[in-house]
Design an enzyme around this catalytic site. Structure first.
Site, PDB file in Angstrom:
ATOM      1  N   CYS A 196       1.138  -1.112  -0.020  1.00 22.87           N
ATOM      2  CA  CYS A 196      -0.049   0.048   0.054  1.00 22.87           C
ATOM      3  C   CYS A 196       0.940   1.283   0.070  1.00 22.87           C
ATOM      4  O   CYS A 196       1.625   1.445   0.766  1.00 22.87           O
ATOM      5  CB  CYS A 196      -0.775  -0.019   1.193  1.00 22.87           C
ATOM      6  SG  CYS A 196      -1.950   1.476   1.484  1.00 22.87           S
ATOM      7  N   CYS A 219      -1.216   6.504   6.628  1.00 20.28           N
ATOM      8  CA  CYS A 219      -2.612   6.075   7.313  1.00 20.28           C
ATOM      9  C   CYS A 219      -2.230   5.458   8.601  1.00 20.28           C
ATOM     10  O   CYS A 219      -0.935   4.839   8.815  1.00 20.28           O
ATOM     11  CB  CYS A 219      -3.165   5.316   6.282  1.00 20.28           C
ATOM     12  SG  CYS A 219      -4.497   4.107   7.005  1.00 20.28           S
ATOM     13  N   CYS A 259      -2.015   0.295   9.057  1.00 21.48           N
ATOM     14  CA  CYS A 259      -1.382  -0.584   9.417  1.00 21.48           C
ATOM     15  C   CYS A 259       0.252  -0.456  10.117  1.00 21.48           C
ATOM     16  O   CYS A 259       0.863   0.595   9.378  1.00 21.48           O
ATOM     17  CB  CYS A 259      -1.171  -1.542   8.006  1.00 21.48           C
ATOM     18  SG  CYS A 259      -2.601  -2.151   7.621  1.00 21.48           S
ATOM     19  N   CYS A 308      -8.366   0.152   0.414  1.00 22.86           N
ATOM     20  CA  CYS A 308      -7.425  -0.222   1.449  1.00 22.86           C
ATOM     21  C   CYS A 308      -7.460  -1.697   1.261  1.00 22.86           C
ATOM     22  O   CYS A 308      -8.217  -2.518   1.090  1.00 22.86           O
ATOM     23  CB  CYS A 308      -8.399   0.009   2.512  1.00 22.86           C
ATOM     24  SG  CYS A 308      -7.534  -0.840   4.221  1.00 22.86           S
ATOM     25  N   GLN A 342     -16.782 -10.222  14.895  1.00 24.12           N
ATOM     26  CA  GLN A 342     -15.389 -10.148  14.755  1.00 24.12           C
ATOM     27  C   GLN A 342     -15.172  -9.700  13.171  1.00 24.12           C
ATOM     28  O   GLN A 342     -15.589  -9.984  12.341  1.00 24.12           O
ATOM     29  CB  GLN A 342     -14.977 -11.437  14.860  1.00 24.12           C
ATOM     30  CG  GLN A 342     -15.027 -12.223  16.290  1.00 24.12           C
ATOM     31  CD  GLN A 342     -13.974 -11.661  17.206  1.00 24.12           C
ATOM     32  OE1 GLN A 342     -13.008 -10.890  16.822  1.00 24.12           O
ATOM     33  NE2 GLN A 342     -14.322 -11.848  18.287  1.00 24.12           N
ATOM     34  N   TYR A 352     -17.249 -13.218  29.387  1.00 23.23           N
ATOM     35  CA  TYR A 352     -17.226 -12.232  28.285  1.00 23.23           C
ATOM     36  C   TYR A 352     -17.304 -12.607  27.179  1.00 23.23           C
ATOM     37  O   TYR A 352     -16.670 -12.605  26.110  1.00 23.23           O
ATOM     38  CB  TYR A 352     -15.532 -11.608  28.541  1.00 23.23           C
ATOM     39  CG  TYR A 352     -15.013 -11.190  29.821  1.00 23.23           C
ATOM     40  CD1 TYR A 352     -15.409 -10.213  30.302  1.00 23.23           C
ATOM     41  CD2 TYR A 352     -14.343 -12.229  30.710  1.00 23.23           C
ATOM     42  CE1 TYR A 352     -14.863  -9.737  31.716  1.00 23.23           C
ATOM     43  CE2 TYR A 352     -13.841 -11.980  32.075  1.00 23.23           C
ATOM     44  CZ  TYR A 352     -14.032 -10.755  32.186  1.00 23.23           C
ATOM     45  OH  TYR A 352     -13.389 -10.465  33.671  1.00 23.23           O
ATOM     46  N   GLU A 365     -22.042 -11.471  29.836  1.00 22.23           N
ATOM     47  CA  GLU A 365     -21.612 -10.427  29.139  1.00 22.23           C
ATOM     48  C   GLU A 365     -22.280  -9.103  29.682  1.00 22.23           C
ATOM     49  O   GLU A 365     -23.495  -9.141  30.059  1.00 22.23           O
ATOM     50  CB  GLU A 365     -21.834 -10.744  27.803  1.00 22.23           C
ATOM     51  CG  GLU A 365     -21.918  -9.484  26.817  1.00 22.23           C
ATOM     52  CD  GLU A 365     -20.625  -8.759  26.753  1.00 22.23           C
ATOM     53  OE1 GLU A 365     -19.571  -9.266  26.504  1.00 22.23           O
ATOM     54  OE2 GLU A 365     -20.582  -7.511  26.633  1.00 22.23           O
ATOM     55  N   ASP A 402     -12.756 -14.625  27.486  1.00 20.54           N
ATOM     56  CA  ASP A 402     -12.360 -13.869  26.554  1.00 20.54           C
ATOM     57  C   ASP A 402     -12.339 -12.393  26.981  1.00 20.54           C
ATOM     58  O   ASP A 402     -13.220 -11.610  26.271  1.00 20.54           O
ATOM     59  CB  ASP A 402     -13.169 -14.348  25.201  1.00 20.54           C
ATOM     60  CG  ASP A 402     -12.531 -13.387  24.051  1.00 20.54           C
ATOM     61  OD1 ASP A 402     -11.449 -12.669  23.986  1.00 20.54           O
ATOM     62  OD2 ASP A 402     -13.215 -13.576  22.763  1.00 20.54           O
ATOM     63  N   CYS A 449      -6.628 -10.656  23.865  1.00 21.66           N
ATOM     64  CA  CYS A 449      -6.147  -9.693  22.960  1.00 21.66           C
ATOM     65  C   CYS A 449      -5.079  -8.898  23.657  1.00 21.66           C
ATOM     66  O   CYS A 449      -4.583  -7.970  22.948  1.00 21.66           O
ATOM     67  CB  CYS A 449      -7.332  -8.908  22.804  1.00 21.66           C
ATOM     68  SG  CYS A 449      -8.135  -7.913  23.767  1.00 21.66           S
TER      69      CYS A 449
HETATM   70  N1  SAH Z   1     -15.798 -13.423  22.219  1.00 19.80           N
HETATM   71  C1  SAH Z   1     -16.631 -12.405  22.109  1.00 19.80           C
HETATM   72  C2  SAH Z   1     -15.883 -11.210  22.120  1.00 19.80           C
HETATM   73  C3  SAH Z   1     -15.412 -10.842  23.496  1.00 19.80           C
HETATM   74  S1  SAH Z   1     -14.512  -9.205  23.573  1.00 19.80           S
HETATM   75  C4  SAH Z   1     -17.425 -12.455  20.645  1.00 19.80           C
HETATM   76  O1  SAH Z   1     -17.184 -13.142  19.998  1.00 19.80           O
HETATM   77  O2  SAH Z   1     -18.538 -11.774  20.473  1.00 19.80           O
HETATM   78  C5  SAH Z   1     -14.904  -8.965  25.357  1.00 19.80           C
HETATM   79  C6  SAH Z   1     -16.203  -8.664  25.816  1.00 19.80           C
HETATM   80  O3  SAH Z   1     -16.077  -8.429  27.174  1.00 19.80           O
HETATM   81  C7  SAH Z   1     -16.877  -7.574  25.185  1.00 19.80           C
HETATM   82  O4  SAH Z   1     -17.986  -7.920  24.578  1.00 19.80           O
HETATM   83  C8  SAH Z   1     -17.179  -6.631  26.229  1.00 19.80           C
HETATM   84  O5  SAH Z   1     -18.473  -5.988  26.313  1.00 19.80           O
HETATM   85  C9  SAH Z   1     -17.343  -7.446  27.609  1.00 19.80           C
HETATM   86  N2  SAH Z   1     -17.046  -7.208  28.933  1.00 19.80           N
HETATM   87  C10 SAH Z   1     -16.272  -6.084  29.372  1.00 19.80           C
HETATM   88  N3  SAH Z   1     -16.128  -5.994  30.536  1.00 19.80           N
HETATM   89  C11 SAH Z   1     -17.026  -6.984  31.274  1.00 19.80           C
HETATM   90  C12 SAH Z   1     -17.336  -7.103  32.537  1.00 19.80           C
HETATM   91  N4  SAH Z   1     -17.043  -6.746  33.656  1.00 19.80           N
HETATM   92  N5  SAH Z   1     -18.225  -8.271  32.531  1.00 19.80           N
HETATM   93  C13 SAH Z   1     -18.749  -8.852  31.562  1.00 19.80           C
HETATM   94  N6  SAH Z   1     -18.320  -8.813  30.178  1.00 19.80           N
HETATM   95  C14 SAH Z   1     -17.560  -7.600  30.064  1.00 19.80           C
END
Ligand code: SAH
Length: 450
Positions: A72, A78, A81, A158, A282, A311, A332, A380, A407
């Protein structure tokens, strides 16, 4: 002692979490934007702090063997990346090395770390694009923000986005210029079009275009719909979102469907997902499958287990797990995400899922107090990692396995150290490249009860 504004030779040894090169001068850490491991450069010291400095490359003495010409031409301007000028296999190596170093340094974790799982084609992988819209001398500009600013880099294309975007961008330019539609100005807060967002279903080819406007009245709506219909293959939905607030947040409260459906469909593996203008999904569906299949493999389900997905977002992992588990309980904090998770469970006919809205640190202890337990627990969390209350409850409920999707390697290391102290062993760790050419790395770790 280093001096500000002086020039020094340096060899770049590493990459930091924002993609900046890292090297040492007289034992002192210096961050060098644009430097990659193996580069020998001369830098001018821009700033000096107590523990580190920042240098700007003024001369390349010898480029790294991993340095390439990025595909690119905007890669340096930008902000998207950060490491596109690095050979892709070297990107994968450096991501593994980063996970390794951080787990060792912060968590003192001694485990097997596999080579990063990368993409066969690390381009055109994103399914969502957000184009800020501006205007210079009657010409519409659409593109991406310049590094660290709100100046728009004008472009039709892009390389990490789906190629369909160029048709959307061209059409929007044409509509704005032909009909003299105004565009939003952040300073005066006047003008109509703020952003154009596209979403693409990779498995279905379905496209959604979202036009974010400062006000409700969209002139010559029908002409715009016709133009998009004519030019954008797979167009299933055009949606207008109204945002009249002075904010950096892209979306406003009200959404109106202008054409077609209010959502598009995509698949990850065999699972079907509804994607609406504002729902989370995602952004790299190909690697999401790779990551979540790894999580499923690490969960070692036989069909008899109760599984917690903490999460859980819109339940992508939960649904993967539900195909092989007795029951999956997702938790969540965002209510609309839970609604999406329930709808997604429904359209996939998975009736062995249960979702709870609330903070994991409150909901998980409550569920445990009611006698609910996970034989396997998947987490997660966001970048800050798991709340200690969540980890504490997990170790009290003693699941056979914990699968940790992360992450942020730094908080992963901290949380693995906690779990290792309380009776778990990190069996193996798999980095996955969800965002080629950026410094991000996603990791999945498998822990077993000792
Ligand atoms: N695996 C999920 C993505 C997880 S990302 C998917 O594929 O959709 C992390 C997530 O944690 C987000 O959705 C965010 O809103 C949530 N989160 C953040 N703080 C939190 C908390 N204290 N309790 C519960 N969920 C929470």
């Amino acid at each position: 002692m280093l001096q500000k504004n002086s020039i020094y030779p340096i060899e770049i040894e590493d990459i930091g979490h924002s993609g900046e090169g890292i090297g040492r001068i007289e034992g002192f850490t210096v961050f060098v934007e644009g430097g990659i491991p193996g580069d020998q450069v001369r830098v001018k010291i821009k700033s000096l702090k107590k523990n580190y400095g920042e240098g700007r490359i003024i001369q390349m003495i010898k480029p790294s063997k991993d340095r390439i010409n990025p595909i690119c031409h905007l890669a340096n301007t930008c902000g998207g990346c950060q490491i596109m000028h690095m050979d892709y296999s070297a990107q994968l190596d450096i991501k593994k090395k980063r996970v390794e170093q951080i787990l060792e340094r912060i968590g003192k974790i001694n485990t097997t770390i596999h080579p990063t799982l990368g993409m066969e084609n690390p381009y055109e992988y994103r399914n969502k694009a957000q184009f800020p819209v501006g205007m210079i001398k009657g010409k519409a500009i659409l593109g991406f923000y310049k590094k660290g600013s709100h100046d728009i880099v004008d472009t039709n294309y892009c390389h990490i986005q789906s190629p369909i975007n160029k048709d959307v961008v061209k059409t929007m330019r044409e509509y704005i210029e032909k009909y003299k539609i105004t565009v939003y100005d952040e300073k005066t807060r006047k003008g109509l079009i703020r952003h154009v967002v596209t979403k693409v279903g990779f498995a279905t080819g379905e496209v959604m275009v979202v036009i974010i406007t400062n006000g409700k009245d969209l002139p010559l709506k029908n002409q715009l719909i016709e133009m998009l219909q004519k030019n954008v293959k797979g167009l299933k939905s055009i949606v207008q979102n109204i945002n009249d607030k002075s904010t950096n947040v892209i979306f406003g409260r009200e959404t109106i469907t202008l054409y077609g459906e209010d959502k598009i469909v995509d698949y990850i593996g065999d699972l079907k997902f509804h994607i609406s203008a504002q729902s989370f999904f995602q952004v790299n569906p190909i690697q999401t499958k790779v990551l979540y299949e790894k999580a499923l493999e690490y969960a070692e389900l036989t069909g008899k287990e109760n599984v917690f997905d903490i999460y859980c977002g819109i339940g992508t992992i939960s649904l993967f797990l539900a195909q092989r588990a007795k029951k999956v309980i997702g938790v969540e904090v965002i209510e609309t995400a839970i609604r999406d998770a329930e709808e997604n469970a429904d359209i996939n006919n998975l009736d062995n899922t249960e979702f709870y809205v609330g903070k994991a640190e409150e909901v998980i202890p409550q569920l445990y107090a009611k006698g609910m337990k996970g034989d396997v627990v998947v987490v997660d969390p966001p970048r800050k990692g798991c709340d200690e209350k969540v980890l504490e409850t997990i170790v009290t409920m003693k699941p056979e396995r914990v699968v940790y999707v992360s992450c942020n390697p730094a908080t992963l290391a901290r949380d693995l150290a906690y779990l290792e102290e309380k009776g778990y062993k990190t069996v193996e760790v798999q980095p996955v490249d969800m965002f080629p050419h950026t410094a991000h790395v996603e990791t999945v770790a498998k822990l077993s009860k000792i």
